[in-house]
Design a protein around this motif. Structure first.
Motif, PDB file in Angstrom:
ATOM      1  N   ILE A  19      14.901  -9.772  -1.094  1.00 20.82           N
ATOM      2  CA  ILE A  19      14.839  -8.407  -0.721  1.00 20.82           C
ATOM      3  C   ILE A  19      15.750  -7.497  -0.266  1.00 20.82           C
ATOM      4  O   ILE A  19      16.939  -8.047   0.298  1.00 20.82           O
ATOM      5  CB  ILE A  19      13.507  -8.468   0.562  1.00 20.82           C
ATOM      6  CG1 ILE A  19      14.144  -8.762   1.703  1.00 20.82           C
ATOM      7  CG2 ILE A  19      12.286  -9.242  -0.014  1.00 20.82           C
ATOM      8  CD1 ILE A  19      13.373  -8.644   3.056  1.00 20.82           C
ATOM      9  N   VAL A  20      15.740  -6.343  -0.431  1.00 20.64           N
ATOM     10  CA  VAL A  20      16.895  -5.310   0.005  1.00 20.64           C
ATOM     11  C   VAL A  20      16.165  -4.919   1.762  1.00 20.64           C
ATOM     12  O   VAL A  20      14.858  -4.750   1.557  1.00 20.64           O
ATOM     13  CB  VAL A  20      16.726  -4.118  -0.751  1.00 20.64           C
ATOM     14  CG1 VAL A  20      17.441  -2.882   0.063  1.00 20.64           C
ATOM     15  CG2 VAL A  20      17.128  -4.300  -2.052  1.00 20.64           C
ATOM     16  N   PRO A  21      16.941  -5.018   2.639  1.00 18.17           N
ATOM     17  CA  PRO A  21      16.324  -4.783   3.829  1.00 18.17           C
ATOM     18  C   PRO A  21      15.302  -3.593   4.434  1.00 18.17           C
ATOM     19  O   PRO A  21      14.592  -3.685   4.889  1.00 18.17           O
ATOM     20  CB  PRO A  21      17.456  -4.836   4.907  1.00 18.17           C
ATOM     21  CG  PRO A  21      18.554  -4.450   4.062  1.00 18.17           C
ATOM     22  CD  PRO A  21      18.407  -4.753   2.618  1.00 18.17           C
ATOM     23  N   PHE A  22      15.648  -2.429   3.383  1.00 13.42           N
ATOM     24  CA  PHE A  22      14.631  -1.486   3.664  1.00 13.42           C
ATOM     25  C   PHE A  22      13.229  -1.447   3.319  1.00 13.42           C
ATOM     26  O   PHE A  22      12.389  -0.953   3.488  1.00 13.42           O
ATOM     27  CB  PHE A  22      15.359  -0.154   2.824  1.00 13.42           C
ATOM     28  CG  PHE A  22      16.717   0.049   3.045  1.00 13.42           C
ATOM     29  CD1 PHE A  22      17.183   0.713   4.376  1.00 13.42           C
ATOM     30  CD2 PHE A  22      17.627  -0.150   2.289  1.00 13.42           C
ATOM     31  CE1 PHE A  22      18.613   0.790   4.661  1.00 13.42           C
ATOM     32  CE2 PHE A  22      18.884   0.135   2.382  1.00 13.42           C
ATOM     33  CZ  PHE A  22      19.584   0.386   3.529  1.00 13.42           C
ATOM     34  N   PHE A  23      13.318  -2.684   2.434  1.00 14.91           N
ATOM     35  CA  PHE A  23      11.829  -2.924   1.915  1.00 14.91           C
ATOM     36  C   PHE A  23      11.185  -4.216   2.686  1.00 14.91           C
ATOM     37  O   PHE A  23      10.375  -4.943   2.127  1.00 14.91           O
ATOM     38  CB  PHE A  23      12.035  -3.267   0.279  1.00 14.91           C
ATOM     39  CG  PHE A  23      12.180  -2.096  -0.358  1.00 14.91           C
ATOM     40  CD1 PHE A  23      11.029  -1.147  -0.943  1.00 14.91           C
ATOM     41  CD2 PHE A  23      13.572  -1.843  -0.732  1.00 14.91           C
ATOM     42  CE1 PHE A  23      11.407  -0.102  -1.564  1.00 14.91           C
ATOM     43  CE2 PHE A  23      13.763  -0.559  -1.531  1.00 14.91           C
ATOM     44  CZ  PHE A  23      12.816   0.295  -1.958  1.00 14.91           C
ATOM     45  N   GLY A  24      11.576  -4.619   3.740  1.00 15.42           N
ATOM     46  CA  GLY A  24      11.143  -5.554   4.737  1.00 15.42           C
ATOM     47  C   GLY A  24      10.042  -5.196   5.181  1.00 15.42           C
ATOM     48  O   GLY A  24       9.647  -4.019   5.658  1.00 15.42           O
ATOM     49  N   ASP A  25       8.825  -6.322   5.361  1.00 17.92           N
ATOM     50  CA  ASP A  25       7.691  -5.924   5.984  1.00 17.92           C
ATOM     51  C   ASP A  25       7.621  -6.087   7.607  1.00 17.92           C
ATOM     52  O   ASP A  25       8.761  -6.295   8.020  1.00 17.92           O
ATOM     53  CB  ASP A  25       6.567  -6.813   5.551  1.00 17.92           C
ATOM     54  CG  ASP A  25       6.709  -8.273   5.380  1.00 17.92           C
ATOM     55  OD1 ASP A  25       7.591  -8.850   6.383  1.00 17.92           O
ATOM     56  OD2 ASP A  25       5.959  -9.181   4.894  1.00 17.92           O
ATOM     57  N   GLU A  26       6.575  -6.120   8.141  1.00 19.24           N
ATOM     58  CA  GLU A  26       6.481  -6.443   9.767  1.00 19.24           C
ATOM     59  C   GLU A  26       7.291  -7.785  10.017  1.00 19.24           C
ATOM     60  O   GLU A  26       7.846  -7.904  11.120  1.00 19.24           O
ATOM     61  CB  GLU A  26       5.234  -5.993  10.395  1.00 19.24           C
ATOM     62  CG  GLU A  26       4.926  -4.487  10.317  1.00 19.24           C
ATOM     63  CD  GLU A  26       5.988  -3.703  11.169  1.00 19.24           C
ATOM     64  OE1 GLU A  26       6.475  -4.293  12.338  1.00 19.24           O
ATOM     65  OE2 GLU A  26       6.370  -2.769  11.033  1.00 19.24           O
ATOM     66  N   ARG A  27       6.841  -8.720   9.229  1.00 29.84           N
ATOM     67  CA  ARG A  27       7.284 -10.136   9.638  1.00 29.84           C
ATOM     68  C   ARG A  27       8.773 -10.213   9.354  1.00 29.84           C
ATOM     69  O   ARG A  27       9.335 -10.837  10.414  1.00 29.84           O
ATOM     70  CB  ARG A  27       6.784 -11.118   8.565  1.00 29.84           C
ATOM     71  CG  ARG A  27       5.126 -11.327   8.672  1.00 29.84           C
ATOM     72  CD  ARG A  27       4.705 -12.229   7.533  1.00 29.84           C
ATOM     73  NE  ARG A  27       5.025 -11.733   6.131  1.00 29.84           N
ATOM     74  CZ  ARG A  27       5.357 -12.775   5.394  1.00 29.84           C
ATOM     75  NH1 ARG A  27       5.253 -13.807   5.387  1.00 29.84           N
ATOM     76  NH2 ARG A  27       5.772 -11.967   3.943  1.00 29.84           N
ATOM     77  N   PHE A  28       9.216  -9.294   8.718  1.00 29.17           N
ATOM     78  CA  PHE A  28      10.763  -9.337   8.478  1.00 29.17           C
ATOM     79  C   PHE A  28      11.377  -8.542   9.750  1.00 29.17           C
ATOM     80  O   PHE A  28      12.489  -9.260  10.352  1.00 29.17           O
ATOM     81  CB  PHE A  28      11.263  -8.318   7.318  1.00 29.17           C
ATOM     82  CG  PHE A  28      12.774  -8.022   7.122  1.00 29.17           C
ATOM     83  CD1 PHE A  28      13.363  -9.524   6.803  1.00 29.17           C
ATOM     84  CD2 PHE A  28      13.272  -6.914   7.604  1.00 29.17           C
ATOM     85  CE1 PHE A  28      14.742  -9.158   6.711  1.00 29.17           C
ATOM     86  CE2 PHE A  28      14.670  -6.803   6.919  1.00 29.17           C
ATOM     87  CZ  PHE A  28      15.351  -8.017   6.723  1.00 29.17           C
ATOM     88  N   SER A  29      10.595  -7.661  10.310  1.00 25.74           N
ATOM     89  CA  SER A  29      11.124  -7.013  11.549  1.00 25.74           C
ATOM     90  C   SER A  29      11.145  -8.117  12.597  1.00 25.74           C
ATOM     91  O   SER A  29      11.989  -7.990  13.551  1.00 25.74           O
ATOM     92  CB  SER A  29      10.315  -5.835  11.994  1.00 25.74           C
ATOM     93  OG  SER A  29      10.500  -4.864  10.966  1.00 25.74           O
ATOM     94  N   ARG A  30      10.262  -9.024  12.788  1.00 30.58           N
ATOM     95  CA  ARG A  30      10.214 -10.009  13.875  1.00 30.58           C
ATOM     96  C   ARG A  30      11.439 -11.117  13.480  1.00 30.58           C
ATOM     97  O   ARG A  30      11.698 -11.619  14.796  1.00 30.58           O
ATOM     98  CB  ARG A  30       9.008 -10.893  13.987  1.00 30.58           C
ATOM     99  CG  ARG A  30       7.792 -10.019  14.174  1.00 30.58           C
ATOM    100  CD  ARG A  30       6.393 -10.794  14.695  1.00 30.58           C
ATOM    101  NE  ARG A  30       5.821 -11.411  13.252  1.00 30.58           N
ATOM    102  CZ  ARG A  30       5.008 -10.531  12.437  1.00 30.58           C
ATOM    103  NH1 ARG A  30       4.491  -9.315  12.942  1.00 30.58           N
ATOM    104  NH2 ARG A  30       4.268 -10.960  11.593  1.00 30.58           N
TER     105      ARG A  30
END
Length: 250
Positions: free
Chosen positions: A35-46
């Motif tokens: 993934i490109v970080p701009f396209f990360g979901d909420e789980r990615f934010s955690r």
């Protein structure tokens, strides 16, 4: 054999590239959620509170930040050593890694690659020509002048390949993606050094993947990698709609 780890992040990121080269040199198997970080979901934010890549997930921990990840891998998998054994050399290697991650990251990625590739591709924004011109005429030469007195005439910075060599060389791949050509007449030592490091097998095996993804729309990266037989994760932290990170740099 080492436990297979997961790496969250795009093959086109210099920070992801650093970790993948490090893993390969260590002989640690891995799979990637590209993934490109701009396209990360909420789980990615955690798992990445500042919404940056890479993130490592293994059987013991989840870690964000390429430098933290590489130090963890060095401590857990002792051979081959990729940080110098000598305490002073090790500190100097960490400094060069930090210089690459911060100053080179600012110039090569946020001022050059961002203007040429990220802004138009992800956000549909025009390149800021004034920023790009300043980057090419002032910032890049300042970085290259510094590197020219740091790199050796032959071989690697601390004798054998280390985190310092890997960290520096990673950014020149993205410079190439942004159509930047290193002036070998002005910076001969740096040009020769970068060529030596990028010829390492661990870098070379990533090039076909990077070249394929450069020609592939972002939403098709997973499918392209599957077609190439690249190990990817079953699940993804990716989304179809981009969002900006919390540490925005224009």
């Amino acid at each position: 054999m080492a436990h297979r780890v997961q790496i969250i992040g795009s093959y086109l990121s210099p920070y992801v590239r650093k970790v993948l080269v490090f893993l390969d040199l260590k002989g640690i198997p891995y799979e990637v959620d590209p993934i490109v970080p701009f396209f990360g979901d909420e789980r990615f934010s955690r798992i990445s509170p500042v919404r940056r890549i890479p993130v490592l997930i293994d059987d013991q921990t989840t870690l964000a930040d390429s430098s933290v990840i590489c130090q963890y891998l060095e401590d857990r998998y002792r051979e081959p050593r990729l940080y110098p054994a000598d305490i002073i050399d090790r500190a100097c290697a960490r400094w060069l890694e930090e210089y690459a991650d911060s100053r080179m990251g600012e110039v090569f990625i946020w001022r050059l690659f961002n203007q040429v590739a990220i802004k138009p591709t992800v956000w549909g924004e025009q390149t800021d020509k004034a920023t790009l011109e300043k980057t090419l005429q002032e910032d890049m030469p300042q970085v290259l002048d510094y590197l020219e007195v740091q790199v050796p005439a032959e071989g690697f910075i601390f004798g054998s390949v280390s985190i310092a060599d890997i960290s520096i060389a990673c950014f020149f791949r993205n410079a190439t993606f942004a159509r930047f050509q290193l002036d070998a007449a002005r910076w001969p030592g740096t040009a020769a050094f970068v060529e030596r490091v990028l010829r390492l097998e661990s870098f070379e095996k990533l090039k076909p993947i990077e070249e394929r993804l450069r020609r592939t729309p972002l939403m098709q990266h997973r499918a392209a990698l599957m077609e190439m037989g690249v190990p990817i994760t079953q699940d993804t932290y990716g989304t179809a709609k981009p969002r900006r990170g919390v540490m925005r740099i224009d």
